[in-house]
Design an enzyme around this catalytic site. Structure first.
Site, PDB file in Angstrom:
ATOM      1  N   SER A   1      24.424  41.849  58.418  1.00 37.99           N
ATOM      2  CA  SER A   1      23.632  41.209  59.215  1.00 37.99           C
ATOM      3  C   SER A   1      23.561  41.819  60.836  1.00 37.99           C
ATOM      4  CB  SER A   1      23.704  39.873  59.068  1.00 37.99           C
ATOM      5  OG  SER A   1      23.520  39.114  60.863  1.00 37.99           O
TER       6      SER A   1
ATOM      7  N   HIS B   1      23.264  20.429  35.749  1.00 35.83           N
ATOM      8  CA  HIS B   1      22.794  19.963  36.855  1.00 35.83           C
ATOM      9  C   HIS B   1      23.662  20.524  38.281  1.00 35.83           C
ATOM     10  CE1 HIS B   1      21.813  16.563  34.666  1.00 35.83           C
ATOM     11  NE2 HIS B   1      22.561  16.565  34.331  1.00 35.83           N
TER      12      HIS B   1
ATOM     13  N   GLU C   1      17.094  37.715  46.098  1.00 35.27           N
ATOM     14  CA  GLU C   1      16.048  36.526  47.580  1.00 35.27           C
ATOM     15  C   GLU C   1      14.959  37.523  46.629  1.00 35.27           C
ATOM     16  OE1 GLU C   1      19.318  37.488  50.863  1.00 35.27           O
ATOM     17  OE2 GLU C   1      18.393  35.723  50.636  1.00 35.27           O
TER      18      GLU C   1
ATOM     19  N   LYS D   1      28.685  39.452  57.855  1.00 34.04           N
ATOM     20  CA  LYS D   1      27.333  38.721  56.505  1.00 34.04           C
ATOM     21  C   LYS D   1      27.376  40.131  55.053  1.00 34.04           C
ATOM     22  CE  LYS D   1      24.419  35.896  56.572  1.00 34.04           C
ATOM     23  NZ  LYS D   1      24.825  35.075  56.548  1.00 34.04           N
TER      24      LYS D   1
END
Ligand code: ARG
Length: 460
Positions: free
Chosen positions: A278, A157, A291, A284
């Site tokens: 970024s 979970h 992704e 970043k």
């Protein structure tokens, strides 16, 4: 003007929109090498069976080689009015060698031709994907071996469950990928029968030798039924299904990399090679490749769905619907090959953050199960009662805001008086993982055994 291939029956050419919906040359040109390979095998067989003269056979073979060279040099003029790769190549062959080109299509139809070409293409795709997947498995095995003893939290979970090792976690993916390799292998075995010679649907009256063409093209045997030969695309469906399942597995690893590289987790670090910055936020470091791997799997599953839906409800034998088998399959192959290669790159690139992983492993009362097991083993409590006692101890630690091993013996004895000081040995994450020696469990010794066994199975 009417079509050169079926101009005998037709007086006028197609409407512009008819040509546009009908033509597949923009995408099936990808099959040129397979088409030429198939045609050469067919011509050779026609010569061997005396259906074609040696002379015509030689002229066809030489002409096909020239067509191939033209395509590879970029001088071949692909024409929409010639519909697809098969007619484009045959028409060019006629320009190059004259009337003998017209004999190549003896005892053949585009229906068995395209089924053969596409099988050859999917077979290559299976081989490429299997090789790439082996590369990813090798990268996972190397990382797992290097970090077999690094302790991290195991989750259910997405809540901390029990301590495990980093090597064990990676080996879970090796297990999935080994099954994926098995699915690809199985699909290849079923795919590897040759439809060539089924002709349009019914077979042919010419004395062809289908075993000869099957052998020449590296197939195990000819397909058994001519109708099935030109009607079936389950070889592509199986490839897409195997690619989809593999993709689903990798999307989970990709998702874990996204989570693990976040500032909140800091479980692993990817280098500059596999992250992007970024344009506005200087701090970043984004896991874009993970992704995109996660996202591209959507296209692969989409391709499987597309082809399932195209094939669903089609009456036998060939229907033009089946021309729609190629684009999704080509697209899915590009996507899955990219994803597997990117995941292999990321796995090799990543470094686990041992300190953060160890700290997280001890959070969330992750050794509570070890405490309950100790109560069962030492005090002979039934597991359900041990669970209850442990729950009360966890609650006490939680109220105080401390970990289980930070409680005093007196604290624990306040809940269960028979608890003795040796309980503390099982509360450390090291002892927890070391104790999980059951077959397939997370103990570093077991993980090393898993790695060695996988390497032996795969010859890595
Ligand atoms: N371009 C077609 C395809 O991809 C080739 C087979 C066409 N056969 C036919 N009878 N129209 O399916």
């Amino acid at each position: 003007a009417s079509n050169t291939m079926w101009g005998g029956r037709f007086e006028r050419g197609p409407a512009e929109i008819m040509e546009r919906i009908n033509a597949s040359i923009d995408f099936d040109r990808k099959l040129y090498a397979q088409d030429i390979q198939g045609s050469k095998a067919h011509a050779q067989m026609l010569v061997a069976t005396g259906i074609l003269t040696n002379e015509d056979g030689a002229s066809i073979a030489a002409g096909l080689d020239r067509v191939k060279a033209e395509i590879e040099q970029g001088s071949f003029a692909f024409r929409k009015d010639r519909e697809d790769i098969h007619l484009n190549i045959e028409a060019r062959l006629a320009e190059l060698i004259g009337p003998a080109a017209g004999r190549l299509h003896t005892a053949r139809s585009r229906n068995d031709q395209v089924a053969t070409d596409f099988r050859l293409w999917v077979r290559d795709a299976i081989d490429r994907l299997s090789a790439l997947t082996m590369g990813l498995v090798a990268a996972l095995l190397d990382k797992a071996a290097t970090h077999a003893e690094v302790i991290m939290p195991g989750f259910t979970h997405l809540q901390v469950a029990q301590p495990i090792t980093f090597g064990h976690h990676l080996m879970a993916y090796v297990a999935m990928l080994e099954r994926d390799l098995g699915r690809l292998r199985d699909a290849r075995v079923r795919l590897n029968e040759c439809p060539l010679g089924a002709a349009a649907l019914a077979g042919t009256s010419f004395p062809i030798d289908r075993h000869l063409t099957a052998k020449a093209l590296g197939f195990d045997r000819p397909t058994a039924n001519s109708l099935d030969s030109v009607s079936s695309r389950d070889f592509a469906l199986e490839y897409l299904a195997a690619a989809s399942i593999l993709g689903v597995h990798l999307s989970r690893l990709a998702e874990e990399l996204v989570i693990w590289t976040s500032a909140q987790f800091r479980f692993v670090t990817l280098t500059d090679a596999f992250t992007t910055g970024s344009s506005i936020m200087p701090q970043k470091r984004n896991p874009d490749a993970a992704e995109l791997s996660r996202a591209k799997v959507g296209r692969i599953i989409g391709a499987l769905n597309t082809l399932l839906i195209v094939m669903k409800g089609l009456p036998l034998a060939y229907a033009k619907d089946m021309q729609e088998d190629k684009e999704p399959t080509f697209d899915a192959a590009d996507a899955i090959e990219l994803v597997v290669a990117a995941m292999a790159g990321m796995v090799a690139d990543l470094t686990p953050n041992d300190v953060a992983l160890h700290a997280a492993a001890g959070s969330g009362f992750s050794t509570a199960t070890d405490l309950a097991d100790w109560l069962v083993r030492t005090l002979n409590l039934p597991f359900r009662e041990a669970h209850h006692v442990t729950g009360r101890i966890v609650k006490l630690a939680e109220t105080r805001g401390i970990t289980l091993d930070a409680l005093s013996l007196a604290d624990m004895q306040g809940i269960e008086p028979r608890i003795s000081a040796d309980v503390f040995a099982v509360l450390s994450v090291e002892n927890s993982v070391a104790s999980r020696v059951s077959f397939g469990g997370t103990a570093p010794s077991g993980v090393k055994t898993q790695i060695a066994a996988a390497r032996a199975r795969l010859g890595l």
